[in-house]
Write a protein that holds these residues in place. Structure first.
Motif, mmCIF file in Angstrom:
data_model
loop_
_atom_site.group_PDB
_atom_site.id
_atom_site.type_symbol
_atom_site.label_atom_id
_atom_site.label_comp_id
_atom_site.label_asym_id
_atom_site.label_seq_id
_atom_site.Cartn_x
_atom_site.Cartn_y
_atom_site.Cartn_z
ATOM 1 N N ARG A 67 -9.121 -1.726 -4.367
ATOM 2 C CA ARG A 67 -9.539 -0.682 -4.291
ATOM 3 C C ARG A 67 -8.489 0.848 -4.544
ATOM 4 O O ARG A 67 -7.807 0.538 -5.746
ATOM 5 C CB ARG A 67 -7.736 -0.435 -2.693
ATOM 6 C CG ARG A 67 -7.145 0.927 -1.937
ATOM 7 C CD ARG A 67 -6.960 0.306 -0.624
ATOM 8 N NE ARG A 67 -5.945 1.729 -0.177
ATOM 9 C CZ ARG A 67 -5.647 1.747 1.040
ATOM 10 N NH1 ARG A 67 -4.616 0.543 1.247
ATOM 11 N NH2 ARG A 67 -5.458 2.675 0.963
ATOM 12 N N ASN A 115 0.703 -1.508 -0.052
ATOM 13 C CA ASN A 115 0.443 0.099 -0.316
ATOM 14 C C ASN A 115 1.027 0.831 0.051
ATOM 15 O O ASN A 115 0.326 2.458 -0.741
ATOM 16 C CB ASN A 115 -0.821 -0.070 1.268
ATOM 17 C CG ASN A 115 -2.244 -1.380 1.342
ATOM 18 O OD1 ASN A 115 -2.709 -1.365 0.239
ATOM 19 N ND2 ASN A 115 -2.439 -1.653 1.828
ATOM 20 N N GLU A 169 -2.329 12.462 -3.242
ATOM 21 C CA GLU A 169 -2.908 13.214 -2.295
ATOM 22 C C GLU A 169 -1.430 14.511 -1.833
ATOM 23 O O GLU A 169 -1.896 15.356 -1.184
ATOM 24 C CB GLU A 169 -3.154 12.412 -0.404
ATOM 25 C CG GLU A 169 -4.029 11.662 -1.062
ATOM 26 C CD GLU A 169 -3.977 9.880 0.360
ATOM 27 O OE1 GLU A 169 -2.763 9.995 0.863
ATOM 28 O OE2 GLU A 169 -4.982 9.724 0.558
ATOM 29 N N ALA A 174 0.528 6.823 -6.764
ATOM 30 C CA ALA A 174 -0.775 7.739 -7.387
ATOM 31 C C ALA A 174 0.324 8.920 -7.029
ATOM 32 O O ALA A 174 -0.379 10.275 -7.835
ATOM 33 C CB ALA A 174 -1.935 7.685 -6.520
ATOM 34 N N ASP A 175 0.626 9.733 -6.368
ATOM 35 C CA ASP A 175 0.917 10.938 -5.495
ATOM 36 C C ASP A 175 1.833 11.023 -6.717
ATOM 37 O O ASP A 175 2.010 12.326 -7.022
ATOM 38 C CB ASP A 175 1.828 10.947 -4.195
ATOM 39 C CG ASP A 175 0.864 11.150 -2.983
ATOM 40 O OD1 ASP A 175 -0.835 10.932 -3.633
ATOM 41 O OD2 ASP A 175 1.364 10.217 -1.951
ATOM 42 N N ASP A 198 -5.275 8.291 -10.457
ATOM 43 C CA ASP A 198 -5.423 7.718 -10.107
ATOM 44 C C ASP A 198 -5.190 5.551 -10.013
ATOM 45 O O ASP A 198 -4.258 5.839 -11.257
ATOM 46 C CB ASP A 198 -6.664 7.032 -9.629
ATOM 47 C CG ASP A 198 -8.093 8.205 -9.368
ATOM 48 O OD1 ASP A 198 -7.553 9.360 -9.106
ATOM 49 O OD2 ASP A 198 -9.146 8.383 -9.537
ATOM 50 N N GLN A 248 0.679 4.297 -2.901
ATOM 51 C CA GLN A 248 0.091 5.374 -2.456
ATOM 52 C C GLN A 248 1.027 6.380 -3.119
ATOM 53 O O GLN A 248 0.554 7.381 -3.783
ATOM 54 C CB GLN A 248 -0.389 5.690 -1.012
ATOM 55 C CG GLN A 248 -0.788 7.354 -0.889
ATOM 56 C CD GLN A 248 -1.725 7.221 -1.241
ATOM 57 O OE1 GLN A 248 -2.771 6.648 -1.418
ATOM 58 N NE2 GLN A 248 -2.027 8.788 -2.592
ATOM 59 N N PHE A 261 -5.720 4.048 -5.331
ATOM 60 C CA PHE A 261 -5.307 5.032 -4.780
ATOM 61 C C PHE A 261 -5.424 6.549 -5.228
ATOM 62 O O PHE A 261 -4.813 6.863 -6.670
ATOM 63 C CB PHE A 261 -3.535 4.735 -4.606
ATOM 64 C CG PHE A 261 -3.547 3.565 -3.307
ATOM 65 C CD1 PHE A 261 -3.050 3.087 -3.007
ATOM 66 C CD2 PHE A 261 -4.346 2.143 -4.974
ATOM 67 C CE1 PHE A 261 -3.014 2.114 -1.908
ATOM 68 C CE2 PHE A 261 -3.819 0.947 -3.870
ATOM 69 C CZ PHE A 261 -3.985 0.609 -2.390
ATOM 70 N N HIS A 262 -6.163 7.692 -4.610
ATOM 71 C CA HIS A 262 -5.773 8.441 -4.697
ATOM 72 C C HIS A 262 -4.509 9.453 -4.994
ATOM 73 O O HIS A 262 -4.581 9.478 -3.505
ATOM 74 C CB HIS A 262 -7.164 9.339 -4.586
ATOM 75 C CG HIS A 262 -8.059 8.617 -5.124
ATOM 76 N ND1 HIS A 262 -9.110 8.506 -6.092
ATOM 77 C CD2 HIS A 262 -9.004 7.939 -4.364
ATOM 78 C CE1 HIS A 262 -10.131 8.321 -6.706
ATOM 79 N NE2 HIS A 262 -10.481 8.026 -4.707
#
Length: 495
Positions: free
Chosen positions: A466, A414, A471, A421-422, A427, A418, A468-469
């Motif tokens: 899932r 995860n 952030e 995605a960042d 996404d 994440q 992951f956007h």
């Protein structure tokens, strides 16, 4: 009677077998690691007989766990580590040398000589590939040049070449069938992706007799049936694709512009470009995704040689974790990378840099650097390499990536997803079933025997687990990108 598809997933470090039901669920899984040989620095080999024995062993294990009969297996689909090269005796089936693995760099100097002769453009135009030791063609030539008697035997028509898919089909059918599919053929640097034929000019260039080459088939058809000597007699072998193309299909990236990234030993990002090949201007590969019926789909591909295997190195080489699953926990012991950047060029660098001689580097180490920073930098290095390929892909295709479908072992991490995605600002979508490589082979085989009626029917089975956007603040992302660019410059220039 319920029926099932058996998918054989022959990877770089393990052989796996997965039984899928009609709903696309994996109902039985078996896996076995096999030996990696490193006879010299930059050389990587496998024992072809161990590849075969491990693969047939896990196949029987997966079937036995469900107590299935032959009649309950509708078909077998195969997906495989690509480019890995096996040459064997046509009469006995005995390999003449260990398999030379896709990661192997022993033909790098010969590839340089081809570039110096000005052949880069011609080879790219025919094959969609750059000249690199990664691909099968120069590996075949090396075996013919270096194994005593091999060239003479090849010229007499006594030897056969195959990537791992061909080797498995040959053994499954008791030596009756010598085939490959278009996706695997397109990774040899010997196959013309425009004419869909072995290219005689390229065969002549590398001095490889065409008698060695397998017949090229579509990715979804019945190639033959299993032999009673090695498997329940009469099971159709009906689907075949290289692992990355199989993952693209398993992710249902069937529309032009759809993209997936597989986080395995290496990382491989593919974009479906439809029925016309797009020749990259940004150091990506043009490859065949699959052929179903008379329709060929092409893809742009970015290949990262060291992805999840950097975690294996943290375990086996550096010894800072005891198992690969511990890396995320260790990376979470620090809030960020502490200025440390890990460029994992442990077997050279793939797209978009293509530096055969690059060596890995860990940059920015200080007295305050901990094992947590190194672990985090290793994971971030996977994501940064993916970012570089996305940039090249967006330029070639003229589109901005809005989402990335992910799969493979490291996609379960995860923290990595994440961060991905960042750093992409897009996404990242992880499916419920991350076994998309095997699932792609399963779907291709099932379509060939009528287990599923259409791609549309299969598409309804794909579900996200899932999303992951992005952030992270833009300022932080830009600083991270600058640090990575500096680390790449130092690695490429050996600073």
């Amino acid at each position: 009677m319920d029926k099932y598809i058996l998918a054989l997933d022959q990877g770089t470090t393990s052989s796996r077998a997965i039984v899928f039901d009609h709903a696309g669920n994996a109902v039985s899984v078996a896996q076995k690691e096999f030996t990696q040989y490193f006879p010299k620095p930059g050389w990587v080999e496998h024992d072809p007989m161990e590849i075969w024995s491990s693969q047939i062993g896990v196949a029987q294990e997966a079937i036995s766990a469900l107590r299935l009969s032959r009649d309950e297996i509708a078909a077998i689909g195969i997906t495989n580590q690509r480019e890995t090269t096996i040459v064997w005796d046509a009469a006995t089936g005995e390999p003449v040398h260990n398999a030379i693995v896709w990661q192997d760099r022993r033909t790098a100097e010969y590839c340089d000589s081809l570039k110096e002769k000005g052949l880069t453009g011609m080879i790219r135009e025919k094959t969609g590939l750059i000249i690199d030791a990664y691909f099968s063609g120069t590996k075949i030539r090396w075996i013919l040049e270096n194994v005593p008697g091999a060239r003479v035997r090849a010229e007499k028509g006594e030897l056969r070449f195959g990537t791992v898919d061909s080797w498995l089909v040959w053994n499954l059918t008791g030596g009756k069938v010598h085939v490959t599919d278009v996706s695997n053929a397109s990774r040899t640097m010997l196959f013309n992706i425009n004419t869909l034929q072995w290219d005689q000019e390229l065969l002549d260039l590398l001095d490889i007799p065409i008698s060695m080459m397998p017949q090229v088939k579509s990715s979804s058809e019945v190639y033959g049936e299993t032999s009673g000597d090695v498997f329940a007699e009469g099971v159709p072998v009906a689907g075949m694709a290289g692992d990355q193309q199989a993952a693209l299909f398993g992710q249902m990236c069937t529309e032009p512009g759809s993209v997936k990234n597989t986080y395995g030993t290496g990382c491989f990002m593919l974009m479906n470009t439809g029925t016309e090949p797009i020749m990259s201007k940004n150091n990506l590969l043009t490859t065949i995704a699959w052929k179903i019926g008379d329709t060929v789909n092409y893809a742009l591909e970015g290949s990262i040689f060291v992805g999840g295997s950097v975690v294996q190195w943290l375990r086996d080489g550096l010894g800072i974790i005891k198992s690969s699953s511990e890396v995320e926990e260790l990376a979470r012991t620090v809030p960020d990378n502490g200025g440390v950047y890990f460029v994992p060029a442990l077997t050279g660098m793939g797209a978009p840099w293509w530096d055969q001689y690059a060596k890995g580097g860990i940059h920015g180490i200080t007295r305050g650097t901990t094992a947590g920073h190194i672990a985090r930098a290793a994971l971030e290095g996977i994501a940064f390499q993916t970012m570089d390929i996305v940039g090249a892909m967006e330029k070639d295709a003229g589109v901005r990536l809005s989402e990335l479908k992910v799969d493979g072992g490291a996609s379960r991490d995860n923290l990595l997803m994440q961060f991905q995605a960042d750093i992409l600002g897009a996404d990242v979508i992880r499916p419920q079933v991350t076994e998309t490589t095997a699932k792609g082979a399963c779907y291709l085989a099932g379509l060939a025997v009528g287990f599923w009626d259409s791609v549309a029917e299969i598409k309804s089975q794909w579900l996200a687990e899932r999303v992951f956007h992005p952030e992270a603040p833009e300022e932080k992302v830009n600083a991270l990108k600058e640090g990575w660019s500096d680390a790449i410059r130092r690695t490429i220039n050996n600073l």
